[in-house]
Design an enzyme around this catalytic site. Structure first.
Site, PDB file in Angstrom:
ATOM      1  N   SER A  33      35.199  41.763   2.606  1.00  0.00           N
ATOM      2  CA  SER A  33      35.672  40.423   2.981  1.00  0.00           C
ATOM      3  C   SER A  33      36.574  39.776   1.939  1.00  0.00           C
ATOM      4  CB  SER A  33      34.473  39.501   3.217  1.00  0.00           C
ATOM      5  OG  SER A  33      33.673  39.431   2.053  1.00  0.00           O
ATOM      6  N   GLY A  67      31.837  42.400   4.983  1.00  0.00           N
ATOM      7  CA  GLY A  67      30.433  42.804   5.025  1.00  0.00           C
ATOM      8  C   GLY A  67      30.166  44.255   4.705  1.00  0.00           C
ATOM      9  N   ASN A  99      29.124  44.343  -1.426  1.00  0.00           N
ATOM     10  CA  ASN A  99      28.023  44.492  -0.467  1.00  0.00           C
ATOM     11  C   ASN A  99      27.168  45.729  -0.728  1.00  0.00           C
ATOM     12  OD1 ASN A  99      28.955  42.201   1.119  1.00  0.00           O
ATOM     13  ND2 ASN A  99      30.678  43.536   1.654  1.00  0.00           N
ATOM     14  N   ASP A 223      31.580  29.255  -0.857  1.00  0.00           N
ATOM     15  CA  ASP A 223      30.504  29.910  -1.599  1.00  0.00           C
ATOM     16  C   ASP A 223      31.124  30.455  -2.884  1.00  0.00           C
ATOM     17  OD1 ASP A 223      31.784  32.423  -1.031  1.00  0.00           O
ATOM     18  OD2 ASP A 223      30.785  32.441   0.917  1.00  0.00           O
ATOM     19  N   HIS A 226      33.850  34.023  -1.704  1.00  0.00           N
ATOM     20  CA  HIS A 226      35.042  34.079  -0.850  1.00  0.00           C
ATOM     21  C   HIS A 226      36.069  33.035  -1.251  1.00  0.00           C
ATOM     22  CE1 HIS A 226      31.789  35.896   1.595  1.00  0.00           C
ATOM     23  NE2 HIS A 226      32.739  36.798   1.806  1.00  0.00           N
TER      24      HIS A 226
END
Ligand SMILES: *[C@@H]1O[C@H](CO)[C@@H](O)[C@H](O)[C@H]1NC(C)=O
Ligand SMILES: *[C@@H]1O[C@H](CO)[C@@H](O)[C@H](O)[C@H]1NC(C)=O
Ligand SMILES: *[C@@H]1O[C@H](CO)[C@@H](O)[C@H](O)[C@H]1NC(C)=O
Ligand SMILES: *[C@@H]1O[C@H](CO)[C@@H](O)[C@H](O)[C@H]1NC(C)=O
Ligand SMILES: *[C@@H]1O[C@H](CO)[C@@H](O)[C@H](O)[C@H]1NC(C)=O
Length: 273
Positions: A33, A67, A99, A223, A226
């Site tokens: 992402s 993800g 991830n 967050d 990102h």
């Protein structure tokens, strides 16, 4: 921390090197992402791959998918799809790690099926994944080595890249975390497999560190992982800088995929590539 001003001398002398890649050589990005694309918005999440196209003369193909880890990118068939698009002479940059953390088969990994074993060794663990089947889960380094071997088997050139940082600031939010374990695993594999390593982590850390906590955090409005579009541009520019400054196997020929104006970004190389 100020970036030291080592000029892009390596880039200036490239015209004498062998004429590969050809104009047809494509550059693929395998990532998550932090590099994926979220449309032409100016607010909200954007990944750095969105801004890379103008920096390449060669065709740039962004296969980043939110993800995903090394394990799930492979298990879900995304890797096979990427290989299917890849031709001999192409470059594939693999920047993973966001991830891959966690413990395979338990806790937060249940239903996600993406955690890998730490490190670069040959150890494995058998877990029951969400399909109900037993799956042999390997280390991060082992999945990277599989990707490298798959690319070499079709005559494409693998490139490993260190992941972009999270907003993890220490010492009263004065110092951005510099060392990230999945970056270190990638770097180790790049050495043992003789693959070009892009120090994307270090160039992004340097840029965010120079901005300082308050300014950098504005580029992560949702967050600590990102970026918005402004932060994505920072990570895109640091990615290009990491190519301009890279020193290792195929570095010179990989630089030939960049458009000439890539050097106009204006950031120098760190003392260590
Ligand atoms: C690089 O040059 C191309 C074509 O000349 C242009 O479209 C692009 O915006 C430029 N990119 C940057 C980052 O300046
Ligand atoms: C590979 O690409 C071809 C078209 O180029 C497509 O027909 C085929 O389904 C693809 N295979 C996989 C496994 O993605
Ligand atoms: C689950 O494990 C099976 C057996 O190894 C594997 O084929 C499949 O890709 C895995 N599924 C997921 C979602 O990871
Ligand atoms: C330091 O960073 C943390 C985490 O982002 C944040 O919650 C806190 O408000 C910050 N403190 C200051 C003084 O900026
Ligand atoms: C990446 O950059 C950092 C910071 O300059 C440096 O400490 C590290 O050795 C570099 N790693 C590689 C593989 O070039």
């Amino acid at each position: 921390m100020k970036l030291s001003l080592i000029p892009f001398l390596a880039f200036a002398t490239l015209s004498a090197t062998k004429p590969t890649p050809t104009a047809e050589s494509k550059v693929f990005l395998c990532s998550d992402s932090t590099a994926a694309e979220y449309g032409p918005q100016t607010t909200g999440i954007q990944g750095f791959g969105y801004y890379l196209y103008p920096f390449f003369t060669s065709t740039f193909v962004n296969r980043a998918r939110g993800g995903r880890s090394t394990r799930s990118f492979i298990n879900e068939g995304l890797w096979t799809q990427l290989l299917n698009l890849t031709s001999p002479g192409d470059y594939v940059v693999i920047e993973m790690g966001h991830n891959d953390g966690g413990t395979p088969g338990t806790g937060g990994d249940v239903g996600k099926d993406r955690a890998v074993l730490s490190g670069v060794g040959e150890e494995t663990v058998v877990v029951k994944n969400s399909t109900g089947k037993d799956e042999v889960v390997r280390t991060f380094g082992s999945y990277l080595r599989q990707m490298i071997a798959d690319l070499r088997a079709i005559g494409a050139t693998p490139v490993l890249s260190g992941m972009v940082p999270l907003m993890r600031w220490n010492d009263g939010n004065t110092t951005l975390q510099k060392t990230w374990r999945f970056t270190e695993y990638s770097r180790e594999v790049s050495k043992t497999e003789n693959v070009l390593f892009l120090n994307h982590t270090a160039y992004s850390v340097a840029r965010f560190q120079e901005l300082g906590y308050a300014e950098a955090k504005k580029m992560f409005p949702n967050d600590d992982t990102h970026t918005n579009s402004v932060g994505a541009k920072v990570n895109a520019e640091s990615f290009v800088t990491s190519i301009l400054c890279a020193d290792g196997p195929n570095a010179a020929s990989f630089r030939e995929t960049l458009s000439k104006n890539a050097t106009e970004i204006g950031y120098g190389c760190l003392g260590v590539a």
